[in-house]
Design a protein around this motif. Structure first.
Motif, mmCIF file in Angstrom:
data_model
loop_
_atom_site.group_PDB
_atom_site.id
_atom_site.type_symbol
_atom_site.label_atom_id
_atom_site.label_comp_id
_atom_site.label_asym_id
_atom_site.label_seq_id
_atom_site.Cartn_x
_atom_site.Cartn_y
_atom_site.Cartn_z
ATOM 1 N N GLU A 30 0.862 -1.170 0.000
ATOM 2 C CA GLU A 30 0.000 0.000 0.000
ATOM 3 C C GLU A 30 0.903 1.226 0.000
ATOM 4 O O GLU A 30 2.023 1.185 0.544
ATOM 5 C CB GLU A 30 -0.944 0.015 1.203
ATOM 6 N N LEU A 51 -7.323 7.096 -9.323
ATOM 7 C CA LEU A 51 -7.622 6.284 -8.145
ATOM 8 C C LEU A 51 -9.121 6.218 -7.876
ATOM 9 O O LEU A 51 -9.637 5.196 -7.430
ATOM 10 C CB LEU A 51 -6.878 6.841 -6.923
ATOM 11 N N ARG A 55 -11.105 2.833 -7.574
ATOM 12 C CA ARG A 55 -11.915 2.534 -6.398
ATOM 13 C C ARG A 55 -13.342 2.170 -6.824
ATOM 14 O O ARG A 55 -13.952 1.260 -6.288
ATOM 15 C CB ARG A 55 -11.982 3.766 -5.478
ATOM 16 N N VAL A 60 -8.928 -1.061 -6.258
ATOM 17 C CA VAL A 60 -8.028 -0.690 -5.168
ATOM 18 C C VAL A 60 -8.818 -0.544 -3.870
ATOM 19 O O VAL A 60 -10.021 -0.284 -3.895
ATOM 20 C CB VAL A 60 -7.284 0.648 -5.436
ATOM 21 N N HIS A 61 -8.126 -0.741 -2.794
ATOM 22 C CA HIS A 61 -8.685 -0.501 -1.468
ATOM 23 C C HIS A 61 -7.993 0.725 -0.897
ATOM 24 O O HIS A 61 -6.850 1.004 -1.240
ATOM 25 C CB HIS A 61 -8.422 -1.694 -0.560
ATOM 26 N N VAL A 62 -8.674 1.445 -0.042
ATOM 27 C CA VAL A 62 -8.097 2.628 0.569
ATOM 28 C C VAL A 62 -8.190 2.545 2.080
ATOM 29 O O VAL A 62 -9.090 1.902 2.620
ATOM 30 C CB VAL A 62 -8.867 3.910 0.197
ATOM 31 N N TYR A 71 -3.343 3.520 -0.527
ATOM 32 C CA TYR A 71 -4.029 2.694 -1.521
ATOM 33 C C TYR A 71 -3.264 1.411 -1.756
ATOM 34 O O TYR A 71 -2.035 1.386 -1.689
ATOM 35 C CB TYR A 71 -4.128 3.458 -2.843
ATOM 36 N N ARG A 72 -4.031 0.361 -2.084
ATOM 37 C CA ARG A 72 -3.363 -0.863 -2.535
ATOM 38 C C ARG A 72 -4.263 -1.574 -3.533
ATOM 39 O O ARG A 72 -5.485 -1.453 -3.508
ATOM 40 C CB ARG A 72 -3.025 -1.776 -1.367
ATOM 41 N N THR A 73 -3.640 -2.296 -4.400
ATOM 42 C CA THR A 73 -4.362 -3.026 -5.435
ATOM 43 C C THR A 73 -5.169 -4.165 -4.830
ATOM 44 O O THR A 73 -4.695 -4.868 -3.947
ATOM 45 C CB THR A 73 -3.357 -3.608 -6.439
#
Lengths: 113, 113
Positions: A30, A51, A55, A60-62, A71-73
């Motif tokens: 992240e 982003l 999202r 992606v997750h935040v 953020y991460r995939t």
DNA sequence: ACACTACATTCCTATATGGGAATATGTCAA
DNA sequence: TTGACATATTCCCATATAGGAATGTAGTGT
């Protein structure tokens, strides 16, 4: 009607090359937006907008950490793409074997010469 | 700038669901346009336009036979998509194993109860 | 409250789209 | 050549961008 929204599904979202770069970049760890900006050399608003699209389709997750957004995939959201392309795998394997055959035929021809 | 052209690469071309349907349909056999129209229930001009896009990025091959045009999917052109999504495979495998772990933990908890 | 940092959003614009309708092109058959 | 069939292209339009510039918002430290 116009083209489907980039947020309509993962297929549309990843059509944009920069968004794929971002997903690559966020796959292992992240990262805050600022690092994406610095690493990929894009404008900050541009990154934020990409982003948002990612999202929107769950790619992606935040997570908020103080004033930074991490953020991460979410690779899971790429599975439909992978599964769909996978159904064509056997066709290019056939293609490959034909290429192989030709390469082999050529090698044999050279041996004879 | 606007969105990249649908003809700019395979990623953009397959973002459109109907084009994916067409590729599915043409994967096993070459088919004339009329059959695509009949089988997928689309308008003929629409199919022709989609095929033009697919041809533009090499996702289909064409062959003329009399007054018919026979199209077939060129799976090879989908490899970049497959390869790219493949790089994320290990991430959802991890995800899956975590889900498994949780399921197992839950099962153990139930056994104890 | 204030300044500062980190992101997000808004406004603008050129551009590309996909569908529908109409029309053009190309090929065969008589 | 004429007609019929198969496919492609053109025209029109509502819609959605992606980028640039400017501005808004939220959290932190003082």
């Amino acid at each position: 009607m116009a083209r489907a929204a980039t947020t309509s599904d993962a297929f549309n979202a990843v059509a944009e090359p920069r968004r794929r770069e971002i997903l690559n970049y966020l796959a292992l760890q992240e990262r805050p937006v600022g690092e994406i900006v610095a690493s990929l050399g894009l404008e900050q608003p541009s990154v934020s907008k990409h982003l948002r699209v990612l999202r929107g389709v769950g790619l992606v997750h935040v997570r908020r950490e103080g004033r930074r957004m991490l953020y991460r995939t979410n690779a899971e959201a790429l599975r439909p793409l992978h599964e769909w392309t996978k159904t064509f795998e056997r066709f290019w394997q056939h293609q490959l074997s034909r290429v192989k055959e030709r390469a082999e035929a050529k090698a044999m021809a050279l041996e004879k010469a």
